[in-house]
Motif scaffolding. Structure first.
Motif, PDB file in Angstrom:
ATOM      1  N   THR A   1       1.025  -1.132  -0.117  1.00 30.53           N
ATOM      2  CA  THR A   1       0.203  -0.044   0.168  1.00 30.53           C
ATOM      3  C   THR A   1       0.919   1.168  -0.141  1.00 30.53           C
ATOM      4  OG1 THR A   1      -1.557  -1.108   1.317  1.00 30.53           O
ATOM      5  CG2 THR A   1      -1.928   1.166   1.245  1.00 30.53           C
ATOM      6  N   ASP A   2       0.767   2.153  -1.076  1.00 21.45           N
ATOM      7  CA  ASP A   2       1.686   3.142  -1.368  1.00 21.45           C
ATOM      8  C   ASP A   2       1.162   4.375  -0.075  1.00 21.45           C
ATOM      9  OD1 ASP A   2      -0.475   4.573  -2.296  1.00 21.45           O
ATOM     10  OD2 ASP A   2       0.562   4.404  -4.388  1.00 21.45           O
ATOM     11  N   SER A   3       2.170   5.556  -0.269  1.00 19.02           N
ATOM     12  CA  SER A   3       1.819   6.507   0.679  1.00 19.02           C
ATOM     13  C   SER A   3       0.438   7.057   0.234  1.00 19.02           C
ATOM     14  CB  SER A   3       3.096   7.567   0.721  1.00 19.02           C
ATOM     15  OG  SER A   3       3.430   7.708  -0.536  1.00 19.02           O
ATOM     16  N   GLN A   4      -0.288   7.157  -0.881  1.00 16.18           N
ATOM     17  CA  GLN A   4      -1.405   7.573  -1.496  1.00 16.18           C
ATOM     18  C   GLN A   4      -2.573   6.753  -1.018  1.00 16.18           C
ATOM     19  OE1 GLN A   4      -1.260  10.511  -3.158  1.00 16.18           O
ATOM     20  NE2 GLN A   4       0.551  10.345  -2.638  1.00 16.18           N
ATOM     21  N   GLY A   5      -2.316   5.584  -0.368  1.00 13.31           N
ATOM     22  CA  GLY A   5      -3.186   4.589   0.112  1.00 13.31           C
ATOM     23  C   GLY A   5      -3.630   3.679  -1.082  1.00 13.31           C
TER      24      GLY A   5
ATOM     25  N   TYR B   1      -0.142  -5.177  -6.028  1.00  8.03           N
ATOM     26  CA  TYR B   1       0.786  -6.356  -5.879  1.00  8.03           C
ATOM     27  C   TYR B   1       1.802  -6.156  -6.890  1.00  8.03           C
ATOM     28  CZ  TYR B   1      -2.310  -8.684  -3.071  1.00  8.03           C
ATOM     29  OH  TYR B   1      -3.120  -9.091  -1.883  1.00  8.03           O
ATOM     30  N   TYR B   2       3.115  -6.387  -6.165  1.00 10.12           N
ATOM     31  CA  TYR B   2       4.217  -5.783  -7.053  1.00 10.12           C
ATOM     32  C   TYR B   2       5.421  -7.185  -6.980  1.00 10.12           C
ATOM     33  CZ  TYR B   2       2.271  -1.221  -6.844  1.00 10.12           C
ATOM     34  OH  TYR B   2       1.481  -0.039  -6.958  1.00 10.12           O
ATOM     35  N   ASP B   3       6.228  -7.383  -8.108  1.00 14.08           N
ATOM     36  CA  ASP B   3       7.134  -8.252  -8.149  1.00 14.08           C
ATOM     37  C   ASP B   3       8.298  -7.762  -7.278  1.00 14.08           C
ATOM     38  OD1 ASP B   3       9.008  -6.517  -9.446  1.00 14.08           O
ATOM     39  OD2 ASP B   3       8.678  -7.580 -11.352  1.00 14.08           O
ATOM     40  N   GLU B   4       9.597  -8.656  -7.031  1.00 15.22           N
ATOM     41  CA  GLU B   4      10.691  -8.172  -6.183  1.00 15.22           C
ATOM     42  C   GLU B   4      11.279  -6.750  -6.643  1.00 15.22           C
ATOM     43  OE1 GLU B   4      10.179 -10.525  -8.251  1.00 15.22           O
ATOM     44  OE2 GLU B   4      11.967 -11.612  -8.861  1.00 15.22           O
ATOM     45  N   ASN B   5      11.402  -6.290  -7.848  1.00 16.73           N
ATOM     46  CA  ASN B   5      11.562  -5.279  -8.314  1.00 16.73           C
ATOM     47  C   ASN B   5      10.687  -3.755  -8.338  1.00 16.73           C
ATOM     48  OD1 ASN B   5      14.118  -6.484  -9.068  1.00 16.73           O
ATOM     49  ND2 ASN B   5      13.019  -7.157 -10.818  1.00 16.73           N
ATOM     50  N   GLY B   6       9.370  -4.282  -7.454  1.00 24.58           N
ATOM     51  CA  GLY B   6       8.469  -3.252  -7.291  1.00 24.58           C
ATOM     52  C   GLY B   6       7.604  -2.719  -8.679  1.00 24.58           C
ATOM     53  N   VAL B   7       7.626  -3.681  -9.470  1.00 25.75           N
ATOM     54  CA  VAL B   7       6.918  -3.661 -10.689  1.00 25.75           C
ATOM     55  C   VAL B   7       5.648  -4.275 -10.751  1.00 25.75           C
ATOM     56  CG1 VAL B   7       6.893  -4.047 -13.133  1.00 25.75           C
ATOM     57  CG2 VAL B   7       9.089  -3.593 -12.132  1.00 25.75           C
ATOM     58  N   SER B   8       4.746  -3.456 -11.159  1.00 24.99           N
ATOM     59  CA  SER B   8       3.270  -3.749 -10.946  1.00 24.99           C
ATOM     60  C   SER B   8       2.831  -5.095 -11.476  1.00 24.99           C
ATOM     61  CB  SER B   8       2.355  -2.595 -11.239  1.00 24.99           C
ATOM     62  OG  SER B   8       0.859  -3.141 -11.100  1.00 24.99           O
ATOM     63  N   LEU B   9       1.943  -5.887 -10.899  1.00 27.68           N
ATOM     64  CA  LEU B   9       1.610  -7.214 -11.451  1.00 27.68           C
ATOM     65  C   LEU B   9       0.581  -6.985 -12.522  1.00 27.68           C
ATOM     66  CD1 LEU B   9       3.513  -8.725  -9.424  1.00 27.68           C
ATOM     67  CD2 LEU B   9       2.037 -10.832  -9.947  1.00 27.68           C
TER      68      LEU B   9
ATOM     69  N   PRO C   1       7.432   4.273  -7.654  1.00 32.76           N
ATOM     70  CA  PRO C   1       8.477   5.477  -7.855  1.00 32.76           C
ATOM     71  C   PRO C   1       9.338   5.509  -6.566  1.00 32.76           C
ATOM     72  CG  PRO C   1       6.421   6.350  -7.002  1.00 32.76           C
ATOM     73  CD  PRO C   1       6.121   4.718  -7.258  1.00 32.76           C
ATOM     74  N   GLN C   2      10.619   6.138  -6.863  1.00 30.49           N
ATOM     75  CA  GLN C   2      11.641   5.938  -6.033  1.00 30.49           C
ATOM     76  C   GLN C   2      11.246   6.364  -4.574  1.00 30.49           C
ATOM     77  OE1 GLN C   2      14.078   4.754  -7.595  1.00 30.49           O
ATOM     78  NE2 GLN C   2      15.228   4.384  -5.627  1.00 30.49           N
TER      79      GLN C   2
ATOM     80  N   ARG D   1      10.734   1.728   1.241  1.00 35.27           N
ATOM     81  CA  ARG D   1       9.690   1.049   2.189  1.00 35.27           C
ATOM     82  C   ARG D   1       9.275  -0.289   1.599  1.00 35.27           C
ATOM     83  NH1 ARG D   1       4.105   1.938   4.083  1.00 35.27           N
ATOM     84  NH2 ARG D   1       3.548   2.962   2.058  1.00 35.27           N
ATOM     85  N   PHE D   2       9.004  -0.322   0.191  1.00 34.09           N
ATOM     86  CA  PHE D   2       8.550  -1.451  -0.306  1.00 34.09           C
ATOM     87  C   PHE D   2       9.659  -2.628  -0.195  1.00 34.09           C
ATOM     88  CE2 PHE D   2       9.100  -4.180  -4.202  1.00 34.09           C
ATOM     89  CZ  PHE D   2       7.799  -4.769  -3.772  1.00 34.09           C
ATOM     90  N   GLU D   3      11.116  -2.182  -0.349  1.00 33.96           N
ATOM     91  CA  GLU D   3      12.008  -2.978  -0.412  1.00 33.96           C
ATOM     92  C   GLU D   3      12.080  -3.722   1.005  1.00 33.96           C
ATOM     93  OE1 GLU D   3      15.336  -1.189  -2.021  1.00 33.96           O
ATOM     94  OE2 GLU D   3      14.727  -2.042  -4.278  1.00 33.96           O
ATOM     95  N   HIS D   4      11.913  -2.863   2.022  1.00 33.33           N
ATOM     96  CA  HIS D   4      12.055  -3.659   3.395  1.00 33.33           C
ATOM     97  C   HIS D   4      10.873  -4.400   3.649  1.00 33.33           C
ATOM     98  CE1 HIS D   4      14.225   0.373   5.020  1.00 33.33           C
ATOM     99  NE2 HIS D   4      14.978  -0.767   4.998  1.00 33.33           N
ATOM    100  N   LEU D   5       9.668  -4.338   3.355  1.00 36.80           N
ATOM    101  CA  LEU D   5       8.515  -5.082   3.347  1.00 36.80           C
ATOM    102  C   LEU D   5       8.993  -6.419   2.588  1.00 36.80           C
ATOM    103  CD1 LEU D   5       5.695  -6.045   4.305  1.00 36.80           C
ATOM    104  CD2 LEU D   5       4.798  -4.637   2.341  1.00 36.80           C
ATOM    105  N   ALA D   6       9.229  -6.100   1.205  1.00 38.89           N
ATOM    106  CA  ALA D   6       9.202  -7.207   0.244  1.00 38.89           C
ATOM    107  C   ALA D   6      10.472  -8.151   0.669  1.00 38.89           C
ATOM    108  CB  ALA D   6       9.756  -6.620  -0.849  1.00 38.89           C
ATOM    109  N   GLU D   7      11.592  -7.595   1.307  1.00 37.77           N
ATOM    110  CA  GLU D   7      12.523  -8.554   1.694  1.00 37.77           C
ATOM    111  C   GLU D   7      12.203  -9.511   2.753  1.00 37.77           C
ATOM    112  OE1 GLU D   7      16.591  -7.546   4.194  1.00 37.77           O
ATOM    113  OE2 GLU D   7      15.893  -5.944   2.754  1.00 37.77           O
ATOM    114  N   LEU D   8      11.256  -8.973   3.906  1.00 33.44           N
ATOM    115  CA  LEU D   8      10.819  -9.920   4.757  1.00 33.44           C
ATOM    116  C   LEU D   8      10.022 -10.955   4.516  1.00 33.44           C
ATOM    117  CD1 LEU D   8      10.540  -7.014   7.470  1.00 33.44           C
ATOM    118  CD2 LEU D   8      11.692  -9.074   7.729  1.00 33.44           C
ATOM    119  N   LEU D   9       8.907 -10.403   3.384  1.00 27.00           N
ATOM    120  CA  LEU D   9       7.969 -11.367   2.857  1.00 27.00           C
ATOM    121  C   LEU D   9       8.426 -12.271   2.082  1.00 27.00           C
ATOM    122  CD1 LEU D   9       5.081  -8.755   2.376  1.00 27.00           C
ATOM    123  CD2 LEU D   9       5.025 -10.940   4.173  1.00 27.00           C
ATOM    124  N   ILE D  10       9.443 -11.971   1.090  1.00 29.30           N
ATOM    125  CA  ILE D  10      10.179 -12.931   0.312  1.00 29.30           C
ATOM    126  C   ILE D  10      10.860 -13.912   1.214  1.00 29.30           C
ATOM    127  CG2 ILE D  10      11.624 -13.280  -1.398  1.00 29.30           C
ATOM    128  CD1 ILE D  10      10.984 -10.396  -2.470  1.00 29.30           C
TER     129      ILE D  10
END
Ligand SMILES: [Zn+2]
Length: 442
Positions: free
Chosen positions: A249-253, A257-265, A406-407, A412-421
């Motif tokens: 969930t981005d800062s806009q709310g 779902y995104y892949d490991e590089n933050g690219v939308s599915l 976006p950058q 924040r995404f990477e932190h979350l993704a790291e744990l979930l992955i």
């Protein structure tokens, strides 16, 4: 460790309201990440944590039902055509009381807006009505309270206790059977299919041996399971190709779902342009033509589905043809940019869009039928790239690029993704270890 937990809590639940127990769920989740050796087996979901650990968290929750006084509760279920006044007369209560109650309504604190199927609790002390509760969900109710000669209305909310669970399954006959064996309900499986709806064609591309791992929420109240929550992360291995998805969930709310590089599915095109829920979940790989019954090179994809199944625009675009088209029967042709055309044939009828109109991805442009050269109801779908029929999966790199976070969101995404992955990986490795143990020769 504490920092890590707080960070995950902040990442997982950036919005207040659902996060009273975010910390708890994070602890459970971290536990799952760091101590993933709960003895689960393939095709089984983890055991939930023992219920008593939840007891501590309950003090932070407001009680929904009155505790101190022993009310007599009479329950009404809202039927079609019911109004509060009708319920009042069923309870033999005076209309004037209803008038007084509704006068206490303010803003969104309303008791007179009823939905069919809702439960209304009339709480009495003796023969006197002292509370009236409109039960919106196990987590929310609107309550009119009589105290000191006056009626007031308040919203009572409780936050669910959220457990994080994992499930892993190997597909043998169908996605739904595998999901059920892993203890997942159909709606979670449908959600899984929706998450991957732009990258996998769940009608034609699912194979025996495909595997998926899912990390998902389960919501409890007072230790009692209420409902399944969100899929937080998942990996789907389809024909040896792995697709990872992390809920963010981005800062806009906005949640996606995104892949490991933050690219939308979410891609420019849906893989199967029709409502998958309506299609039988079993394999239907045969490319036999429905009329001639023989295998032959086919310039499109056929989806057997009941007549009337909604057909979606595979991508944003413009309708350039809507009408009968020889053996195709009732047909819609759409143009997407300059290079891509999609075609939908054998329709029983069209949606509301006409030739020349712009249509968004997922909007209903027609309904499955059997018009033209066709013996049974099915959708014939063609994807044409630069004048050549293609499978969109094989030319993904040529299609419009999907949105990347976006950058400003990536950290924040990477932190979350790291744990979930890490959690997904632990889950997968566990199962493989288990298999090794079983198959090791003595
Ligand atoms: Zn066909």
């Amino acid at each position: 460790m504490r920092n890590l937990i707080n960070r995950l809590d902040a990442i997982c639940h950036p919005f207040p309201g659902i996060h009273v127990l975010g910390l708890i769920s994070s602890i459970l989740f971290i536990t799952a990440v760091l101590w993933p050796t709960v003895g689960e087996t393939g095709g089984q979901s983890d055991q939930t944590m023992p219920i008593p650990t939840l007891a501590k968290t309950l003090k932070t929750n407001r009680q929904l039902a009155p505790q101190s006084e022993p009310f007599i509760i009479r329950t009404e279920r809202v039927q079609a055509g019911d109004s509060l006044s009708r319920l009042f007369s069923r309870q033999h209560l005076k209309p004037r009381l209803l008038h007084t109650l509704t006068q206490a309504e303010q803003g969104n604190r309303r008791i007179s807006r009823l939905n069919v199927g809702q439960t209304i609790e009339f709480r009495y002390s003796g023969e006197t009505l002292v509370e009236l509760a409109v039960i919106q969900s196990p987590f929310q109710q609107t309550v009119a309270i009589h105290a000191e000669g006056e009626w007031s209305i308040e919203q009572r909310q409780r936050d669910p206790e959220i457990y994080i669970e994992h499930a892993r399954a190997t597909i043998d006959s169908s996605l739904f059977v595998a999901g059920a064996q892993a203890g997942l309900p159909d709606n979670l499986i449908m959600e899984l299919a929706d998450i991957y709806g732009h990258v996998i064609d769940f009608v034609h591309e699912i194979r025996k041996g495909d595997q998926f791992t899912v990390t998902f929420e389960k919501r409890y109240l007072d230790g009692v399971f209420i409902e399944y929550g969100n899929i937080l992360a998942t990996e789907f291995v389809n024909s040896d190709e792995a697709f990872l998805a992390v809920r963010y969930t981005d800062s806009q709310g906005d949640t996606g779902y995104y892949d490991e590089n933050g690219v939308s599915l979410k891609k420019a095109f849906l893989r199967a342009p029709l409502n998958f829920r309506r299609i039988s979940s079993n394999f239907s790989h045969s490319r036999k033509h429905p009329v001639t019954g023989v295998r032959r090179p086919h310039r499109g994809t056929d989806y057997a589905a009941p007549t009337g199944t909604p057909v979606y625009a595979a991508g944003d675009g413009k309708i350039i043809h809507r009408g009968a088209k020889g053996g195709y029967g009732k047909t819609i042709v759409m143009k997407h940019g300059t290079t891509i055309t999609t075609l939908y044939a054998h329709l029983s009828r069209y949606g509301k869009f006409r030739t020349g109109q712009q249509v968004k991805q997922g909007q209903v442009i027609g309904y499955v039928g059997s018009t033209g050269l066709s013996t049974g109801p099915h959708l014939h779908y063609e994807f044409i790239f630069n004048g050549v029929h293609r499978n969109p999966r094989t030319i993904l790199d040529k299609l419009p690029k999907a949105k990347r976070l976006p950058q400003t969101e990536i950290t924040r995404f990477e932190h979350l993704a790291e744990l979930l992955i890490a959690s997904l990986n632990a889950q997968r490795n566990n199962v493989e270890l288990a298999f090794q143990t079983i198959t090791k020769p003595k």
